[in-house]
Design an enzyme around this catalytic site. Structure first.
Site: not given
Ligand code: MN
Length: 448
Positions: A144, A244
């Site tokens: 990521h 999130d």
């Molecule tokens: Mn995050």
């Protein structure tokens, strides 16, 4: 690695509660995740079994659970239970496991007890499982971090600190919501359309999800004291799924130099079930193998136990259902799938790092793992990566901006109003009973 397995992990355990024996259930007797649910307007602590919830207030009041835990079990949130000693938590799991698997248990033999204690999951609302004092979000996936970095800094995708320090920021606990609660599209400052122009204020145009795991802190530490890596696992209570939600345009404009702020704190959704570290024990694995040439972590972030069993093999999926898909009666479509075993930093390293300066963690604090992304395109855990920053990214050799095609004929670069994002997570391993984390859902509502 699995010297910590006990009778509660026996793959052959069956329950007299039939739905718990379904091979596809997330909640067989080997799991027993905790939750908080609303019963007649009162919050109760429960444990999931098949399609039922065991009401632990009632079970404790009936004298069927360890009396040392009476106060935590008759509380309205899980914080006190999360802070209980490890041996008490283990005794509770063993007692619950016995009650649902032994056909001669007090609960199995009494229909009137069952009426008081076994609650159908679909008849109650699940609440946030704990009062979350503090929430911190990390960035523990190398894939990521590299993907996101290469969109914004093609020449310098990974900052030099990444492989030495678990990167994190303090998030906001007040806006964490349980699965199923709608999420309103935030408004905020959007970056200038051309460099040097003025920003604007309005609804976020680049709304995204981030697939993460949340770690619940068990026993805390005193202010000024740290948590050595060797005891970090004992301070972890369990996990949930965490979304999130992220406003990428707002984030791009605000994040330098102090990190994310309003792009992240308008809502974070979590699954209501707390799957304990003990239930996850059969699925522990080696920590992610650092690529050849990577630096070893500093001594406070490394030990042989963490290397040997610091990872967790949890399968994770993201599904999406748009309003048009629901109108056309199309089922949700899967956007990605990956595994938590590919995270660069382990949960124990994250927790130890958080407390390494003497910062006090408390029972019920939540630590986000960071977006769970793997090396493959199909294992990217957010739309920013899946669509390579939609319309806004600078082109990167080898990667194309690629909108997602939905079964309804629609395209997505980022989320539209009416989109529902569904996370699922489960663990399976040959010779072990499959357990699941349940779901984390959230639907986007239009801006005010
Ligand atoms: Mn995050």
């Amino acid at each position: 690695m699995n010297d910590q397995l006990n009778a509660t992990h026996d793959p052959n355990l069956q329950s007299w509660i039939e739905s718990a024996n379904d091979p596809q259930t997330d909640f067989p007797p080997q799991n027993l995740p905790y939750c908080v649910f609303l019963r007649d307007g009162v919050r109760r602590i429960g444990a999931g079994i098949g399609d039922r919830i065991l009401d632990l207030f009632e079970l404790s009041a009936a004298g069927l659970l360890p009396s040392v835990l009476t106060e935590p079990l008759q509380s309205t949130c899980l914080n006190a239970l999360m802070g209980a000693d490890l041996d008490q938590r283990q005794a509770l799991r063993a007692a619950l496991c016995g009650l649902v698997t032994d056909r001669k248990s007090a609960l199995a033999e009494s229909e009137s007890l069952q009426r008081r204690i076994l609650v159908p999951q679909n008849s109650v609302n699940l609440e946030l499982p704990a009062t979350i004092g503090d929430y911190t979000d990390f960035y523990a996936s190398l894939f990521h971090a590299t993907n996101v970095g290469s969109m914004f800094r093609p020449d310098n995708p990974l900052l030099p600190n990444y492989k030495h320090i678990p990167i994190g920021y303090h998030g906001r606990a007040s806006s964490i919501v349980p699965s199923g609660m709608a999420v309103r599209r935030p408004s905020g400052q959007l970056p200038p359309a051309v460099e040097g122009a003025a920003p604007t204020f309005g609804p976020c145009q680049n709304l995204d999800y981030e697939l993460e795991l949340g770690f619940w802190v068990g026993k805390g530490n005193r202010l000024g004291e740290s948590i050595p890596l060797s005891s970090a696992e004992a301070h972890l209570f369990g996990v949930c799924l965490l979304n999130d939600w992220s406003a990428r345009d707002m984030q791009r404009w605000e994040y330098q130099p102090l990190g994310p702020f309003l792009a992240k704190n308008f809502a974070s959704s979590i699954s209501p079930w707390v799957v304990t570290m003990e239930a996850l024990q059969p699925f522990r694995c080696e920590a992610f193998a650092r690529p050849e040439g990577d630096p070893q972590p500093l001594p406070y972030l490394t030990d042989s136990r963490n290397e040997r069993s610091g990872g967790i093999e949890i399968q994770l999926e993201v599904w999406l259902s748009s309003r048009k898909m629901r109108d056309q009666q199309l089922p949700p479509t899967r956007l990605s799938h990956g595994t938590f075993a590919q995270m660069y930093w382990t949960a124990a390293q994250i927790l130890t790092h958080h407390a390494s300066n003497g910062c006090n963690l408390r029972s019920g604090d939540l630590l986000g793992s960071g977006t769970v992304s793997g090396p493959l395109r199909e294992s990217r855990g957010c739309l920013l990566e899946l669509t390579w920053n939609g319309e806004f990214g600078r082109p990167v050799p080898g990667n194309q901006r690629t909108p997602l095609a939905l079964p309804s004929g629609e395209q997505r670069t980022f989320l539209a109003d009416g989109d529902e994002v569904i996370f699922r997570g489960w663990c399976e391993r040959p010779g072990m009973r499959r357990i699941g984390l349940g779901e984390c859902r959230g639907m986007i509502e239009g801006a005010i």
